[in-house]
Design a protein around this motif. Structure first.
Motif, mmCIF file in Angstrom:
data_model
loop_
_atom_site.group_PDB
_atom_site.id
_atom_site.type_symbol
_atom_site.label_atom_id
_atom_site.label_comp_id
_atom_site.label_asym_id
_atom_site.label_seq_id
_atom_site.Cartn_x
_atom_site.Cartn_y
_atom_site.Cartn_z
ATOM 1 N N GLN A 223 18.666 38.275 58.965
ATOM 2 C CA GLN A 223 17.843 37.487 59.887
ATOM 3 C C GLN A 223 18.600 37.186 61.169
ATOM 4 O O GLN A 223 18.034 37.281 62.259
ATOM 5 N N GLU A 224 19.881 36.829 61.067
ATOM 6 C CA GLU A 224 20.687 36.563 62.264
ATOM 7 C C GLU A 224 20.749 37.784 63.167
ATOM 8 O O GLU A 224 20.588 37.680 64.382
ATOM 9 N N LYS B 115 15.758 45.907 65.065
ATOM 10 C CA LYS B 115 15.190 45.743 66.404
ATOM 11 C C LYS B 115 14.938 47.082 67.084
ATOM 12 O O LYS B 115 14.124 47.160 67.994
ATOM 13 N N GLU C 250 11.259 37.758 63.307
ATOM 14 C CA GLU C 250 11.188 37.006 62.056
ATOM 15 C C GLU C 250 11.143 38.031 60.932
ATOM 16 O O GLU C 250 10.368 38.996 61.000
ATOM 17 N N HIS D 25 17.370 38.531 64.975
ATOM 18 C CA HIS D 25 16.843 37.535 65.920
ATOM 19 C C HIS D 25 16.563 38.174 67.271
ATOM 20 O O HIS D 25 17.381 38.939 67.750
ATOM 21 N N PRO D 26 15.425 37.968 67.883
ATOM 22 C CA PRO D 26 14.414 36.952 67.659
ATOM 23 C C PRO D 26 13.289 37.369 66.695
ATOM 24 O O PRO D 26 12.325 36.623 66.529
#
Length: 192
Positions: A32-33, A147, A39, A36-37
């Motif tokens: 999750q870190e 991402k 979810e 980010h951003p």
């Protein structure tokens, strides 16, 4: 934006597994870190299943989660078994990207290796290299790799029979009572 991750890796099945590296809240936090951003909704194969005697449905649950995932993140920090290989192959067949966490100089990734009579530099296990869209050192990097995944639909892949039958069994006979998966689908905005 919301993405979903199928957590592929060993599941602690009982005595003797306490020293095995498994997905925990810590690994999920790192993903999750890194993401980010975005979810991240985690799809966990170790959630309780309503009918553990329905082995086809249990396999179907795993394969359904692989199908529904934005990506499969494989914990390959140490030697893994048959199930992880099947999950990776199923992901490839279903068009789900695979990200493998294999730290340098671990079982599936080596800086130098004498292999089949040759010295290999930058070795990555052939199955991992062939099926993964990314091989990373840690779970934060796996999140970062999320991402870069395409956001477009995967297209019109045909689900092979060996996956269709267990997925159908899960959808028909198990999903309605699978609270963790129903909650994940709700968070993803998927109506079954």
């Amino acid at each position: 934006m919301i993405v979903s991750v199928y957590c592929s890796g060993s599941i602690a099945k009982g005595v003797g597994d306490e020293r095995k590296l498994c997905w925990t809240d810590r690994e999920r936090e790192r993903v999750q870190e890194g993401a980010h951003p975005l979810e991240v909704v985690f799809l966990n194969p170790d959630d309780p299943i309503t009918d553990p005697t329905n082995v086809l449905g249990q396999f179907g649950r795993d394969m359904y989660q692989v199908l529904m995932a934005s990506a499969v993140v494989v914990d390959a920090r140490e030697r893994r078994g048959l199930g992880i290989g099947v999950e990776m192959a199923a992901a490839a067949a279903l068009g789900t990207p695979v990200i493998v966490v294999a730290p340098r100089n671990s079982k599936y990734r080596r800086d130098h290796l004498v292999y089949r009579g040759a010295r290999v530099e930058g070795y990555v296990h052939p199955h991992v290299a062939s099926l993964a869209v990314a091989v990373v050192d840690d779970f934060t990097e796996a999140g970062e790799a999320l991402k870069g995944l395409p956001v477009a639909p995967r297209g019109s892949l045909v689900t092979p029979a060996w996956l269709r039958e267990p997925i159908d069994e899960y959808r028909s006979n198990v999903l309605a009572g699978d609270r963790p998966m129903l909650d994940a689908l709700h968070r993803l905005g998927v109506h079954r």
